[in-house]
Design a protein around this motif. Structure first.
Motif, mmCIF file in Angstrom:
data_model
loop_
_atom_site.group_PDB
_atom_site.id
_atom_site.type_symbol
_atom_site.label_atom_id
_atom_site.label_comp_id
_atom_site.label_asym_id
_atom_site.label_seq_id
_atom_site.Cartn_x
_atom_site.Cartn_y
_atom_site.Cartn_z
ATOM 1 N N GLU A 119 -2.917 -0.353 -2.624
ATOM 2 C CA GLU A 119 -4.018 0.102 -1.771
ATOM 3 C C GLU A 119 -3.632 1.420 -1.118
ATOM 4 O OE1 GLU A 119 -6.335 -1.139 2.373
ATOM 5 O OE2 GLU A 119 -4.960 -2.559 1.405
ATOM 6 N N GLU A 120 -4.589 2.333 -1.020
ATOM 7 C CA GLU A 120 -4.353 3.605 -0.346
ATOM 8 C C GLU A 120 -4.652 3.452 1.139
ATOM 9 O OE1 GLU A 120 -6.001 8.223 -0.321
ATOM 10 O OE2 GLU A 120 -6.455 6.904 -2.015
ATOM 11 N N TYR A 121 -3.629 3.661 1.960
ATOM 12 C CA TYR A 121 -3.809 3.610 3.409
ATOM 13 C C TYR A 121 -4.250 4.985 3.903
ATOM 14 C CZ TYR A 121 -1.008 -0.711 3.298
ATOM 15 O OH TYR A 121 -0.517 -1.969 3.039
ATOM 16 N N GLY A 122 -5.434 5.040 4.502
ATOM 17 C CA GLY A 122 -5.852 6.306 5.092
ATOM 18 C C GLY A 122 -4.955 6.698 6.249
ATOM 19 N N PRO B 250 9.950 8.109 2.191
ATOM 20 C CA PRO B 250 10.519 8.542 3.472
ATOM 21 C C PRO B 250 9.750 9.673 4.133
ATOM 22 C CG PRO B 250 11.762 9.501 1.684
ATOM 23 C CD PRO B 250 10.736 8.598 1.042
ATOM 24 N N ASP B 251 8.754 10.228 3.438
ATOM 25 C CA ASP B 251 8.017 11.384 3.956
ATOM 26 C C ASP B 251 6.655 11.021 4.528
ATOM 27 O OD1 ASP B 251 10.001 13.301 3.195
ATOM 28 O OD2 ASP B 251 9.325 13.082 1.122
ATOM 29 N N ILE B 252 6.408 9.746 4.768
ATOM 30 C CA ILE B 252 5.117 9.387 5.357
ATOM 31 C C ILE B 252 5.009 10.039 6.738
ATOM 32 C CG2 ILE B 252 4.842 7.226 4.098
ATOM 33 C CD1 ILE B 252 5.906 5.725 6.454
ATOM 34 N N PRO B 253 3.813 10.501 7.088
ATOM 35 C CA PRO B 253 3.660 11.206 8.368
ATOM 36 C C PRO B 253 3.970 10.293 9.554
ATOM 37 C CG PRO B 253 1.514 10.757 7.371
ATOM 38 C CD PRO B 253 2.539 10.415 6.345
ATOM 39 N N GLY C 269 0.823 -1.211 0.000
ATOM 40 C CA GLY C 269 0.000 0.000 0.000
ATOM 41 C C GLY C 269 0.849 1.249 0.000
ATOM 42 N N PHE C 270 0.182 2.401 0.016
ATOM 43 C CA PHE C 270 0.889 3.683 0.065
ATOM 44 C C PHE C 270 0.102 4.647 0.924
ATOM 45 C CE2 PHE C 270 -2.244 4.415 -3.177
ATOM 46 C CZ PHE C 270 -2.534 5.768 -3.113
ATOM 47 N N VAL C 271 0.786 5.666 1.391
ATOM 48 C CA VAL C 271 0.170 6.688 2.243
ATOM 49 C C VAL C 271 0.011 7.973 1.432
ATOM 50 C CG1 VAL C 271 0.373 8.027 4.374
ATOM 51 C CG2 VAL C 271 1.253 5.673 4.278
#
Length: 572
Positions: A371-374, A396-399, A339-341
């Motif tokens: 899949e989009e991770y909320g 690397p920039d995921i919250p 998935g991705f954020v």
């Protein structure tokens, strides 16, 4: 269709077009300062004089409608002398600022003085003095002496930026431009007036006096600032990006781009970079060779079961990097779920170009099946409960949060692909030094589903052999001891190259030589990208997902700062 005769040749045209539009559609160069295809006609500069049979006086081509059986002369003696007279008037009070002007080298006044000027001035009086270095807003400085009163900036502010902040004041040769009392031109699109200003009257606070345009390289790319995917020219010197400016693409951004896209998307390319891979030893991260980083990553992955490893892709990486990431997860490690954020900023979007999605490739990774991770709550819970012991992260920039950082401490393997240090990379066991958007080749899919191809504009140790004529002349031909050839060429790679080595070490037989090989395989396996190639994407300036067999033509293109002659091109 109606026809018009221009310089002895007959052309068909659509009713309602002006003479200058018909000329430019047929590659007939008519000089102009104030006319712009996206702005209303002002007729201020008069340099577009043409002779129209049946009319007693010279006519301005921008304001006269083309008519059936009309006969126009753009190079007659009367038209040429009329332009010479206009150039003489325009240069009467213009200062000789060319040696210090940021516009020098791409200035229409310079070009037209050469092509249409009298080569001498008959004006012996003192030139008018006007105010210089006047801030119109936080990003734009105005030099009244250089202004030729074309009104492009005034019309842009009112018609495109929709902020009526600029106006003419005074009369005759004392006329100048000011902001309305108590206002400033602070639109998020304000810097477009610098591009459309045909002289050096409007300059950038950010770029001012940094470099000469003839010492820079200008290569085509895509802005990574949001999901709009504005087409841009990247101006670089000494292997550093110095400025971005819009590149015309009528399917995406027309002639414009926003100020944050110009100012916020390139500093991380120049500064605070990972220049090689790093691995964790005890409480420290140390720089290592690529082979050492590969060995460390493979050793970490082999200690864990495939069910204990999670993969998080990136909507800021290319389709090719994400495709390789998914393929490595499935074939190299045995993980199916990736998935991705998202990166959303609802305060950023507007009704013009900017969209709330601050990543350039969300549509692309979704088309690849991610899949989009909320949020990351499910993954965090799995880490806290010990079900997930390893993470491979392309973004690397995921919250992050305190809970997230505490959870990362429990991992046995954290592998990150990153170009710049972040709070996430500080906890990583292995960091692969990834190329930025300006150093890699690939495709992004914008908010409208348009697949766009871009190439590197900055040299690294990995891509240096391919940059060739993309570099500026100083960077190409300078010696090692020249001060302008000292820009750092970092030891970073596109993520797919690192993933290919890892995949081979994990038992696969990947054989990709170029990024294009990955895209060709992707296009052959994913119906959304079917029948697309890099060559086709460049030819059509982007193709909508699912329409590889029937792409839309790009149409006419206006380029305000190309060298003479100014022409429009049609891409079929």
């Amino acid at each position: 269709m109606p026809t018009i005769t221009i310089d002895g040749n007959q052309y068909e045209f659509e009713q309602g077009k002006s003479i200058i539009e018909v000329c430019r559609e047929n590659d007939i160069d008519v000089p102009h300062f104030c006319w712009h295809p996206a702005l209303t006609v002002a007729g201020n500069c008069r340099i577009c004089f043409v002779e129209v049979e049946g009319m007693p006086k010279l006519q301005i081509a921008c304001a006269v409608p083309a008519a059936d059986e009309q006969v126009v002369h753009t190079q007659s003696e009367r038209a040429v002398k009329g332009r010479e007279a206009i150039m003489e008037f325009l240069l009467i009070n213009h200062p000789l600022d060319c040696p210090i002007c940021d516009e020098a080298g791409q200035c229409k006044l310079q070009d037209y003085a050469f092509l249409h000027g009298r080569r001498e001035s008959r004006f012996d009086e003192m030139k008018n003095r006007k105010e210089k270095r006047i801030p119109f807003g936080p990003q734009v400085l105005f030099d009244g002496e250089r202004c030729i009163s074309c009104s492009r900036c005034i019309r842009f502010a009112e018609e495109i930026a929709q902020q009526s902040a600029l106006t003419f004041v005074q009369r005759s040769d004392h006329v100048t431009i000011e902001t309305f009392p108590g206002t400033e031109f602070n639109s998020p699109y304000s810097m477009n007036v610098i591009d459309i200003c045909p002289v050096g009257a409007l300059t950038s606070q950010d770029f001012r006096f940094k470099a000469r345009v003839w010492d820079m390289s200008f290569n085509d790319s895509i802005c990574p600032g949001c999901a709009r995917g504005c087409n841009v020219h990247v101006g670089a010197q000494d292997n550093e990006i110095l400025r971005l400016e819009p590149r015309t693409n009528m399917k995406v951004n027309q002639y414009w781009m926003c100020d944050p896209g110009r100012l916020e998307t390139y500093p991380h390319v120049n500064e605070n970079r990972f220049t090689c891979p790093v691995i964790k030893r005890g409480d420290r991260q140390i720089p290592v060779s690529w082979d050492e980083a590969y060995s460390e990553a493979v050793a970490l992955l082999r200690r864990l079961k495939s069910s204990e490893i999670a993969f998080i892709g990136s909507s800021r990486s290319t389709c090719e990097d994400n495709y390789a990431f998914i393929k490595f997860a499935r074939e190299g490690v045995g993980v199916d779920h990736i998935g991705f954020v998202p990166h959303n900023d609802h305060e950023f979007g507007d009704n013009k170009l900017r969209v709330a999605d601050r990543s350039p490739n969300k549509a692309g990774v979704k088309a690849l099946g991610m899949e989009e991770y909320g949020d990351l709550d499910r993954i965090l819970e799995s880490i806290e409960q010990g079900r997930i012991k390893g993470l491979c992260i392309l973004d690397p920039d995921i919250p992050t949060s305190d809970r997230f950082e505490e959870a990362l401490d429990k991992l046995e393997a954290l592998i990150v692909y990153a170009s710049n240090p972040t709070s996430l990379t500080s906890q990583a066991d292995v960091v692969f030094a990834a190329s930025t958007w300006a150093e890699t080749e690939g495709t992004w899919v914008n908010v409208d589903g348009l697949v766009q191809h871009f190439e590197p504009t900055i040299a690294t140790k990995e891509n240096e052999h391919r940059m060739g004529m993309k570099l500026s002349r100083l960077d190409k031909f300078g010696a090692d001891n020249d001060r302008w050839t000292q820009g750092e060429k970092r030891d970073c790679k596109p993520a797919w190259q690192a993933l290919q080595v890892l995949a081979r070490l994990m038992g696969t037989t990947w054989q990709y030589k170029w990024t294009e090989d990955l895209f060709d395989e992707l296009a052959s396996k994913n119906i959304e990208f079917s029948e697309m190639t890099y060559e086709k994407l460049d030819q059509y300036r982007g193709i909508v997902l699912g329409k590889g067999s029937s792409p839309e033509p790009h149409g006419l293109e206006y380029r305000p700062h190309e060298f003479r002659p100014q022409i429009m091109t049609e891409i079929n």
